[in-house]
Write a protein that holds these residues in place. Sequence first.
Motif, PDB file in Angstrom:
ATOM      1  N   THR A   1       1.217  -0.906  -0.081  1.00 14.91           N
ATOM      2  CA  THR A   1       0.469  -0.559  -0.173  1.00 14.91           C
ATOM      3  C   THR A   1       0.803   1.269   0.179  1.00 14.91           C
ATOM      4  N   PHE A   2       1.938   1.936   0.977  1.00  8.01           N
ATOM      5  CA  PHE A   2       2.647   2.275   1.255  1.00  8.01           C
ATOM      6  C   PHE A   2       4.221   2.688   0.618  1.00  8.01           C
ATOM      7  N   VAL A   3       4.977   1.034   0.561  1.00 11.55           N
ATOM      8  CA  VAL A   3       6.036   0.935   0.868  1.00 11.55           C
ATOM      9  C   VAL A   3       6.529   0.842  -1.083  1.00 11.55           C
ATOM     10  N   GLU A   4       5.362  -0.514  -1.682  1.00 15.50           N
ATOM     11  CA  GLU A   4       5.628  -0.494  -3.316  1.00 15.50           C
ATOM     12  C   GLU A   4       4.781  -0.368  -3.569  1.00 15.50           C
ATOM     13  N   PRO A   5       3.906   0.983  -3.742  1.00 17.66           N
ATOM     14  CA  PRO A   5       2.243   1.070  -4.167  1.00 17.66           C
ATOM     15  C   PRO A   5       2.317  -0.011  -5.078  1.00 17.66           C
ATOM     16  N   GLU A   6       0.837  -0.990  -4.968  1.00 20.08           N
ATOM     17  CA  GLU A   6      -0.051  -0.778  -6.264  1.00 20.08           C
ATOM     18  C   GLU A   6      -1.168  -0.112  -6.862  1.00 20.08           C
ATOM     19  N   THR A   7      -1.314   0.461  -5.505  1.00 18.98           N
ATOM     20  CA  THR A   7      -2.960   1.243  -6.561  1.00 18.98           C
ATOM     21  C   THR A   7      -2.953   2.741  -6.831  1.00 18.98           C
ATOM     22  N   PRO A   8      -4.123   2.830  -7.837  1.00 17.41           N
ATOM     23  CA  PRO A   8      -3.022   4.618  -7.920  1.00 17.41           C
ATOM     24  C   PRO A   8      -2.884   5.414  -7.117  1.00 17.41           C
ATOM     25  N   TRP A   9      -4.007   5.568  -6.275  1.00 16.44           N
ATOM     26  CA  TRP A   9      -3.397   6.320  -4.767  1.00 16.44           C
ATOM     27  C   TRP A   9      -2.219   6.688  -4.148  1.00 16.44           C
ATOM     28  N   GLY A  10      -1.553   4.884  -4.022  1.00 16.25           N
ATOM     29  CA  GLY A  10      -0.920   4.339  -3.141  1.00 16.25           C
ATOM     30  C   GLY A  10       0.896   4.970  -4.036  1.00 16.25           C
ATOM     31  N   ILE A  11       0.283   5.089  -5.730  1.00 16.37           N
ATOM     32  CA  ILE A  11       1.846   5.916  -6.700  1.00 16.37           C
ATOM     33  C   ILE A  11       1.703   6.896  -6.759  1.00 16.37           C
ATOM     34  N   GLU A  12       0.590   7.480  -6.529  1.00 16.94           N
ATOM     35  CA  GLU A  12       0.615   9.208  -6.444  1.00 16.94           C
ATOM     36  C   GLU A  12       1.615   9.826  -5.558  1.00 16.94           C
ATOM     37  N   HIS A  13       0.923   9.179  -3.812  1.00 18.36           N
ATOM     38  CA  HIS A  13       1.525   9.537  -3.072  1.00 18.36           C
ATOM     39  C   HIS A  13       2.251   8.882  -2.689  1.00 18.36           C
TER      40      HIS A  13
ATOM     41  N   ARG B   1       7.829  11.407  -4.163  1.00 18.62           N
ATOM     42  CA  ARG B   1       7.002  11.936  -3.096  1.00 18.62           C
ATOM     43  C   ARG B   1       7.950  11.702  -1.583  1.00 18.62           C
ATOM     44  N   ARG B   2       8.876  10.275  -1.983  1.00 20.94           N
ATOM     45  CA  ARG B   2       9.584  10.456  -0.601  1.00 20.94           C
ATOM     46  C   ARG B   2      11.089  11.083  -0.219  1.00 20.94           C
ATOM     47  N   THR B   3      11.192  11.588  -2.011  1.00 20.24           N
ATOM     48  CA  THR B   3      13.169  12.528  -1.282  1.00 20.24           C
ATOM     49  C   THR B   3      11.617  13.903  -0.768  1.00 20.24           C
ATOM     50  N   LEU B   4      11.129  14.064  -0.778  1.00 19.30           N
ATOM     51  CA  LEU B   4      10.099  15.167  -0.624  1.00 19.30           C
ATOM     52  C   LEU B   4      10.061  15.248   0.873  1.00 19.30           C
ATOM     53  N   LEU B   5       9.146  13.535   0.970  1.00 22.20           N
ATOM     54  CA  LEU B   5       9.841  13.296   2.882  1.00 22.20           C
ATOM     55  C   LEU B   5      10.559  13.107   3.642  1.00 22.20           C
ATOM     56  N   ASP B   6      11.932  12.978   2.655  1.00 22.91           N
ATOM     57  CA  ASP B   6      12.908  13.067   2.930  1.00 22.91           C
ATOM     58  C   ASP B   6      13.242  14.959   4.085  1.00 22.91           C
TER      59      ASP B   6
ATOM     60  N   GLN C   1      11.335  17.536   3.966  1.00 20.17           N
ATOM     61  CA  GLN C   1      10.515  18.086   4.601  1.00 20.17           C
ATOM     62  C   GLN C   1       9.902  17.747   5.793  1.00 20.17           C
ATOM     63  N   GLY C   2      10.482  16.489   6.485  1.00 21.55           N
ATOM     64  CA  GLY C   2       9.547  15.601   7.364  1.00 21.55           C
ATOM     65  C   GLY C   2       8.078  15.316   7.311  1.00 21.55           C
ATOM     66  N   PHE C   3       7.779  15.353   6.379  1.00 19.94           N
ATOM     67  CA  PHE C   3       6.451  14.653   6.110  1.00 19.94           C
ATOM     68  C   PHE C   3       5.461  15.120   4.980  1.00 19.94           C
ATOM     69  N   LEU C   4       5.196  14.332   4.668  1.00 22.52           N
ATOM     70  CA  LEU C   4       4.027  14.379   3.248  1.00 22.52           C
ATOM     71  C   LEU C   4       2.661  14.739   3.186  1.00 22.52           C
ATOM     72  N   LEU C   5       2.294  15.771   2.802  1.00 22.66           N
ATOM     73  CA  LEU C   5       1.082  15.665   2.670  1.00 22.66           C
ATOM     74  C   LEU C   5      -0.407  14.741   1.547  1.00 22.66           C
TER      75      LEU C   5
ATOM     76  N   ARG D   1       7.695  11.512   9.104  1.00 23.94           N
ATOM     77  CA  ARG D   1       8.084  10.251   8.770  1.00 23.94           C
ATOM     78  C   ARG D   1       8.083   9.461   9.411  1.00 23.94           C
ATOM     79  N   THR D   2       8.244   9.262  10.934  1.00 23.45           N
ATOM     80  CA  THR D   2       8.435   8.756  11.638  1.00 23.45           C
ATOM     81  C   THR D   2       6.972   7.291  11.139  1.00 23.45           C
ATOM     82  N   MET D   3       5.740   7.978  11.152  1.00 26.59           N
ATOM     83  CA  MET D   3       4.797   6.425  11.017  1.00 26.59           C
ATOM     84  C   MET D   3       5.910   5.636   9.146  1.00 26.59           C
ATOM     85  N   PHE D   4       5.811   6.577   8.652  1.00 26.48           N
ATOM     86  CA  PHE D   4       6.220   5.789   7.186  1.00 26.48           C
ATOM     87  C   PHE D   4       7.904   5.374   7.379  1.00 26.48           C
ATOM     88  N   GLU D   5       8.403   5.337   8.212  1.00 26.83           N
ATOM     89  CA  GLU D   5       9.157   4.354   8.353  1.00 26.83           C
ATOM     90  C   GLU D   5       8.866   2.879   9.290  1.00 26.83           C
ATOM     91  N   GLU D   6       7.502   3.793  10.345  1.00 32.33           N
ATOM     92  CA  GLU D   6       6.632   2.282  10.552  1.00 32.33           C
ATOM     93  C   GLU D   6       6.165   1.280  10.481  1.00 32.33           C
TER      94      GLU D   6
END
Length: 275
Positions: free
Chosen positions: A146-158, A163-168, A170-174, A183-188
């Motif tokens: 769903t999040f790390v190797e996303p398969e759905t259109p929403w996951g691929i978009e976000h 986008r993960r470079t942006l997370l690194d 600024q510390g968050f994704l909108l 960032r912490t939740m994404f690492e979890e």
Amino acid sequence: MTKATPTGDTMLSSIDGLLLDAEIQQPSLAERRGTVIYAHGITADKDEFGFAATVADQLLRAGFSTLRFSFRGHGRSEGTQRGVTIAGELLDLQAAVNYAVAKLDGPLSVVASSFGAVSTLLSLPWLDERLHRLVLLRPVLDLRRTFVEPETPWGIEHYSPGRRTLLDQQGFLLINGTFELGRTMFEEIKHYDPVAPFLASTVPTLIVQGDRDSIVSYEVARQTADRRVGCRLHTVTGADHGFDDHQEEAVEAVVSWLRMPFPLTWEGHAAIDPQ
């Protein structure tokens, strides 16, 4: 017709002291069949854009008390969006269960929606024996797909590499234009596996999933239901993640499952009777 006792907003105290916005609905004492906790998805709150409130209203008519609460960093609960973590949501769900067991009438069931399924399934090692039934609505079952190797259109978009470079940086994704995923939740997300405790669980479970879900994979839901004894999949044909024009069908599936008497039997599965 079910007569309700006064409905009220309340504040639950999570295990680490954060206050969580909650709402309780109860039918008259003579008609109570049990209690249902509703665990909402990420970016939502205890009303889940009106869907959770509709589920609670229908469960009230069927004789169930309901406890809906907003996870930390959501709705009117304390905490920040960027500070939301899976570990924190595990504490919040534990607080809701503790409250329901102490204050409301059993047997206890949980309806977990979308990302709310993550904390619910990860809690099953201690929660399983306390549950009468479980409902998973469009659940996030495989965090990696769903999040790390996303398969759905929403996951691929976000969660694309950009986008993960942006997370690194600024510390968050909108997310969905409204929620700041930290960032912490994404690492979890890279380390938790909600399916493992679910497959080891014995609580009778219904999965309600649209076959055109653009956020979580329908195939993951189907495969998981096939692997797990005591699990039924209700496919909402033509529905996306929010069930769209099929909300009535989804709600009816939830209420019918929670009202169904034991033992449970259906094609391909043995009878289930946790008593």
